[in-house]
Motif scaffolding. Structure first.
Motif, mmCIF file in Angstrom:
data_model
loop_
_atom_site.group_PDB
_atom_site.id
_atom_site.type_symbol
_atom_site.label_atom_id
_atom_site.label_comp_id
_atom_site.label_asym_id
_atom_site.label_seq_id
_atom_site.Cartn_x
_atom_site.Cartn_y
_atom_site.Cartn_z
ATOM 1 N N VAL B 172 -7.953 0.868 -17.222
ATOM 2 C CA VAL B 172 -6.553 1.429 -16.728
ATOM 3 C C VAL B 172 -6.649 2.811 -16.307
ATOM 4 C CG1 VAL B 172 -5.226 -0.006 -18.029
ATOM 5 C CG2 VAL B 172 -5.862 2.101 -18.989
ATOM 6 N N SER B 173 -7.863 3.623 -16.554
ATOM 7 C CA SER B 173 -7.763 5.032 -16.303
ATOM 8 C C SER B 173 -8.102 5.120 -14.511
ATOM 9 C CB SER B 173 -8.803 5.722 -16.776
ATOM 10 O OG SER B 173 -10.152 5.092 -16.211
ATOM 11 N N MET B 174 -8.371 3.940 -13.973
ATOM 12 C CA MET B 174 -8.450 3.803 -12.368
ATOM 13 C C MET B 174 -7.241 4.135 -11.863
ATOM 14 S SD MET B 174 -10.113 0.335 -11.135
ATOM 15 C CE MET B 174 -8.788 -0.166 -10.378
ATOM 16 N N VAL B 175 -5.966 3.944 -12.458
ATOM 17 C CA VAL B 175 -4.797 4.179 -11.765
ATOM 18 C C VAL B 175 -4.148 5.554 -12.410
ATOM 19 C CG1 VAL B 175 -4.238 1.738 -11.111
ATOM 20 C CG2 VAL B 175 -3.487 2.546 -13.446
ATOM 21 N N GLY B 176 -4.854 6.065 -13.363
ATOM 22 C CA GLY B 176 -4.253 7.312 -13.823
ATOM 23 C C GLY B 176 -3.667 7.201 -15.180
ATOM 24 N N LEU B 177 -3.876 6.229 -15.923
ATOM 25 C CA LEU B 177 -3.447 6.147 -17.567
ATOM 26 C C LEU B 177 -4.735 6.682 -18.362
ATOM 27 C CD1 LEU B 177 -1.843 2.719 -18.037
ATOM 28 C CD2 LEU B 177 -0.742 5.013 -18.493
ATOM 29 N N ILE B 178 -4.245 7.108 -19.534
ATOM 30 C CA ILE B 178 -4.966 7.591 -20.266
ATOM 31 C C ILE B 178 -5.287 6.578 -21.455
ATOM 32 C CG2 ILE B 178 -5.679 9.527 -22.258
ATOM 33 C CD1 ILE B 178 -4.111 11.731 -20.301
ATOM 34 N N ASP B 179 -6.399 5.881 -21.504
ATOM 35 C CA ASP B 179 -6.609 4.923 -22.525
ATOM 36 C C ASP B 179 -7.801 5.410 -23.453
ATOM 37 O OD1 ASP B 179 -8.698 4.608 -20.670
ATOM 38 O OD2 ASP B 179 -9.241 2.708 -21.891
ATOM 39 N N LEU B 180 -8.104 4.737 -24.447
ATOM 40 C CA LEU B 180 -9.226 5.186 -25.246
ATOM 41 C C LEU B 180 -10.350 5.515 -24.613
ATOM 42 C CD1 LEU B 180 -10.151 5.725 -28.297
ATOM 43 C CD2 LEU B 180 -10.756 3.437 -28.441
ATOM 44 N N THR B 181 -10.828 4.796 -23.764
ATOM 45 C CA THR B 181 -12.344 5.244 -23.104
ATOM 46 C C THR B 181 -11.989 6.643 -22.145
ATOM 47 O OG1 THR B 181 -12.667 2.820 -22.682
ATOM 48 C CG2 THR B 181 -13.965 4.336 -21.328
ATOM 49 N N PHE B 182 -10.932 6.712 -21.682
ATOM 50 C CA PHE B 182 -10.571 7.846 -20.754
ATOM 51 C C PHE B 182 -10.307 9.023 -21.483
ATOM 52 C CE2 PHE B 182 -8.056 10.399 -17.626
ATOM 53 C CZ PHE B 182 -9.118 10.360 -16.574
ATOM 54 N N SER B 183 -9.764 8.833 -22.617
ATOM 55 C CA SER B 183 -9.698 9.963 -23.753
ATOM 56 C C SER B 183 -10.865 10.410 -24.267
ATOM 57 C CB SER B 183 -8.707 9.708 -25.086
ATOM 58 O OG SER B 183 -9.313 8.838 -25.818
ATOM 59 N N TYR B 196 -20.771 13.879 -22.482
ATOM 60 C CA TYR B 196 -19.987 12.752 -22.527
ATOM 61 C C TYR B 196 -20.506 11.843 -23.570
ATOM 62 C CZ TYR B 196 -17.537 12.954 -18.011
ATOM 63 O OH TYR B 196 -16.998 12.956 -16.958
ATOM 64 N N PHE B 197 -21.634 12.028 -24.188
ATOM 65 C CA PHE B 197 -22.261 11.174 -25.089
ATOM 66 C C PHE B 197 -21.639 11.004 -26.167
ATOM 67 C CE2 PHE B 197 -25.477 9.942 -28.099
ATOM 68 C CZ PHE B 197 -26.013 8.767 -27.502
ATOM 69 N N VAL B 198 -21.439 12.202 -27.059
ATOM 70 C CA VAL B 198 -20.761 11.922 -28.303
ATOM 71 C C VAL B 198 -19.318 11.429 -28.273
ATOM 72 C CG1 VAL B 198 -20.336 13.199 -30.465
ATOM 73 C CG2 VAL B 198 -22.433 13.896 -28.915
ATOM 74 N N PRO B 199 -18.462 11.969 -27.450
ATOM 75 C CA PRO B 199 -17.097 11.318 -27.353
ATOM 76 C C PRO B 199 -17.213 9.737 -27.172
ATOM 77 C CG PRO B 199 -17.171 13.278 -25.970
ATOM 78 C CD PRO B 199 -18.861 12.970 -26.586
ATOM 79 N N MET B 200 -18.259 9.168 -26.148
ATOM 80 C CA MET B 200 -18.073 7.999 -25.767
ATOM 81 C C MET B 200 -18.514 6.916 -26.950
ATOM 82 S SD MET B 200 -17.292 7.091 -22.765
ATOM 83 C CE MET B 200 -17.081 8.219 -21.317
ATOM 84 N N CYS B 201 -19.304 7.732 -27.794
ATOM 85 C CA CYS B 201 -20.065 7.107 -29.045
ATOM 86 C C CYS B 201 -18.523 6.872 -30.072
ATOM 87 C CB CYS B 201 -20.935 7.758 -29.722
ATOM 88 S SG CYS B 201 -22.415 7.605 -29.122
ATOM 89 N N PHE B 206 -14.278 3.454 -32.379
ATOM 90 C CA PHE B 206 -12.996 3.011 -32.535
ATOM 91 C C PHE B 206 -12.555 1.664 -32.064
ATOM 92 C CE2 PHE B 206 -11.952 7.703 -32.892
ATOM 93 C CZ PHE B 206 -10.844 7.486 -33.795
ATOM 94 N N TYR B 207 -13.333 1.425 -30.909
ATOM 95 C CA TYR B 207 -13.369 -0.171 -30.317
ATOM 96 C C TYR B 207 -13.831 -0.934 -31.538
ATOM 97 C CZ TYR B 207 -11.916 0.906 -25.634
ATOM 98 O OH TYR B 207 -10.925 1.488 -24.649
ATOM 99 N N LEU B 208 -14.928 -0.765 -31.908
ATOM 100 C CA LEU B 208 -15.534 -1.855 -32.985
ATOM 101 C C LEU B 208 -14.644 -1.895 -34.209
ATOM 102 C CD1 LEU B 208 -18.527 -2.856 -33.132
ATOM 103 C CD2 LEU B 208 -19.223 -1.118 -34.539
ATOM 104 N N VAL B 209 -14.192 -0.631 -34.690
ATOM 105 C CA VAL B 209 -13.260 -1.055 -35.767
ATOM 106 C C VAL B 209 -12.119 -1.646 -35.564
ATOM 107 C CG1 VAL B 209 -11.864 0.321 -37.417
ATOM 108 C CG2 VAL B 209 -14.033 1.116 -36.757
ATOM 109 N N MET B 210 -11.470 -1.667 -34.329
ATOM 110 C CA MET B 210 -10.164 -2.187 -33.910
ATOM 111 C C MET B 210 -10.700 -3.868 -33.894
ATOM 112 S SD MET B 210 -7.975 -0.120 -31.483
ATOM 113 C CE MET B 210 -9.193 0.389 -30.255
#
Lengths: 284, 231
Positions: B172-183, B196-201, B206-210
């Motif tokens: 969704v960041s493609m259209v300008g929304l801030i989602d977990l990946t984009f954050s 980028y590496f550490v925040p992406m990890c 977070f995804y894994l836990v959800m």
């Protein structure tokens, strides 16, 4: 069954109507500005807020016109089209270089900053030259055969691709037939990450973002200006892209920019340059 | 050790945590609302398609449903989002999150519809015949006999779709929304960590836990529904 379906349909219609109505709050007292917030110091994220030089300028325009300014992040390559349509935004402030192709689609404000293309490389990969104006630089010919990373649709991308493909039929560019490859990334930082990961050999990007990117890693990476020869730098001028039907906004932006450019302090820096230094963390 | 220092920096800096929390919130809102719309649309489409096998009047709606499924499953969700944001809902100031919810809801609906249809059709025809023989109407037979058995069959498939939906929202960041990946991308951007590496990890964690939580809940529901099974 039929009753249920018709009920559902009516509900769906009602919801759609309600959404359409609430969204029709008209945005006349709002300037919507699109940008690509991965181009520090002109625009970048501080937390979830978009800040930067362009943002400061547009906020001043907002004050000038008595409107609120809203910033939305979009992919850089799509920005010009948004402004051309003018449906979702009024203007785009994203460190745009003024080019003839872009100027056909949108109106540009006055130039507020002159930038030079920079090359980021791992230290010691390329020989650093000194141009006739004493600027340390790399020459285009040094990029021959390298894998070059750029930000998609930026002037860096246009220049590098142009030099590889040749600018017109029969006229070779600086990098034609040298096995040089151009890889475009969504933003400059991604290109820098690819350089760090060893996927590409160098990144061609505008002066300030280049300096900003290597700020924390000057021990391993260096960035210098890109020159055609000892006399000619690859320079360009920034402007804010405004929809062609927004003459009033364009006038306000030009007024703010002219005021900033005319406001020269004791160090000989104009208002825009001072903003740049503030966002670079060098103090006003 | 750089990695662990980076982790520590993210979790101890309030600005970064607020950014990630906002992204997480948007991801969850989009997923939850889109899943609800998807379930509703999926049920509707599945019933129309099932009904069309019995009644002539439903042939036209069924054809529309088939077209819907063909179009939605035949195009990437990224392009659907693009079209929705820049053509269908290209209205000034229209909240992007609603665009995203509607797009993902419509997308999810097509997949859920096929899951549900498969679930209903997997219930033995003898069950319907028995219900009808006892004098129940078609809708009562469906509602009281077939669908309850079908639900048990489709829960794993729907769960799959829910998990896929959660991860798909990362575009969704493609259209300008801030989602977990984009954050995570923001936290990794120049002014912040410039890496980028550490925040992406962190985002991946977070995804894994959800997803683990969703999977656990689904497992509990399935176990509850299987109590009467003799297998």
């Amino acid at each position: 069954m039929k009753k249920i379906i018709s009920l559902i349909l009516v509900l769906a219609l009602a919801v759609c109507g309600a959404i359409a109505l609430t969204s029709c709050k008209d945005g006349d007292d709002e300037i919507i500005v699109f940008t690509n917030a991965f181009f520090a110091p002109f625009e970048y994220y501080d937390g979830t807020n978009i800040v930067g030089v362009d943002i400061d300028i547009m906020n001043m325009v907002g004050v000038e016109m008595g409107k609120t300014v809203k910033f939305v992040n979009k992919d850089f390559g799509t920005l010009i089209n948004y402004v051309e349509t003018g449906k979702l935004c009024d203007c785009a402030a994203a460190g745009f270089t003024i080019t003839a192709e872009r100027a056909e689609k949108v109106d540009f404000s006055v130039t507020y900053y002159t930038s030079i293309q920079y090359v980021i490389v791992e230290k010691g990969t390329l020989l650093v030259n000194t141009a006739n104006d004493d600027e340390q630089c790399f020459y285009w010919s040094q990029l021959a055969g390298l894998k070059i990373g750029v930000q998609l649709d930026t002037t860096g991308n246009i220049y590098v691709q142009g030099e590889i493909d040749g600018w017109e039929e029969g006229v070779d560019g600086e990098l034609t037939d040298t096995d040089a490859e151009c890889t475009a990334y969504d933003d400059a930082q991604l290109a820098y990450a690819a350089l760090k990961a060893g996927q590409i050999d160098c990144v061609v990007v505008d002066e300030l973002p280049a300096k900003y990117l290597i700020k924390n890693d000057t021990a391993n990476y260096e960035a210098y200006a890109l020159y055609y020869d000892a006399d000619t730098a690859t320079s360009e001028e920034y402007g804010i892209a405004v929809n062609k039907n927004q003459q009033e906004l364009l006038a306000a932006i030009n007024k703010v920019l002219n005021a900033l450019l005319a406001d020269i302090d004791t160090n000989g820096k104009n208002g825009v340059e001072r903003l740049v230094m503030t966002h670079f963390g060098l103090g006003a | 050790m750089d990695f662990f220092n980076g982790l520590k920096e993210i979790f101890t800096t309030q600005k970064y945590m607020v950014t990630i929390a906002e992204g997480l919130e948007n991801s969850l809102i989009i997923t939850a609302c889109a899943a609800a719309i998807g379930l509703f649309l999926g049920l509707l489409v599945a019933f129309v398609k099932i009904a069309a096998t019995k009644s002539k009047a439903m042939k036209v709606p069924a054809a529309i449903c088939n077209l819907y499924i063909a179009v939605v499953r035949g195009t990437p969700v990224a392009l659907q989002l693009f079209i929705m944001a820049f053509a269908v809902f290209a209205i000034r100031g229209f909240p992007l999150i609603i665009t995203a919810i509607i797009t993902f809801g419509i997308n999810s609906g097509a997949y859920v519809a096929e899951n549900i249809r498969a679930g209903i059709q997997s219930v033995d025809i003898g069950q319907t015949e028995a219900g009808r023989s006892l004098g129940l109407t078609y809708s009562t037979t469906m509602g009281k006999i077939v669908v309850p058995q079908a639900i048990k069959n489709v829960i794993p498939a729907i769960g799959n779709e829910l998990i896929a939906l959660l991860k798909e929202t990362s575009i969704v960041s493609m259209v300008g929304l801030i989602d977990l990946t984009f954050s995570a991308k923001i936290v990794g951007s120049g002014q912040n960590m410039a890496d980028y590496f550490v925040p992406m990890c962190v985002a991946a964690m977070f995804y894994l836990v959800m997803v683990y939580i969703i999977a656990t809940i689904l497992k509990l529901i399935e176990r509850r529904l299987r109590q009467s099974d003799r297998r």
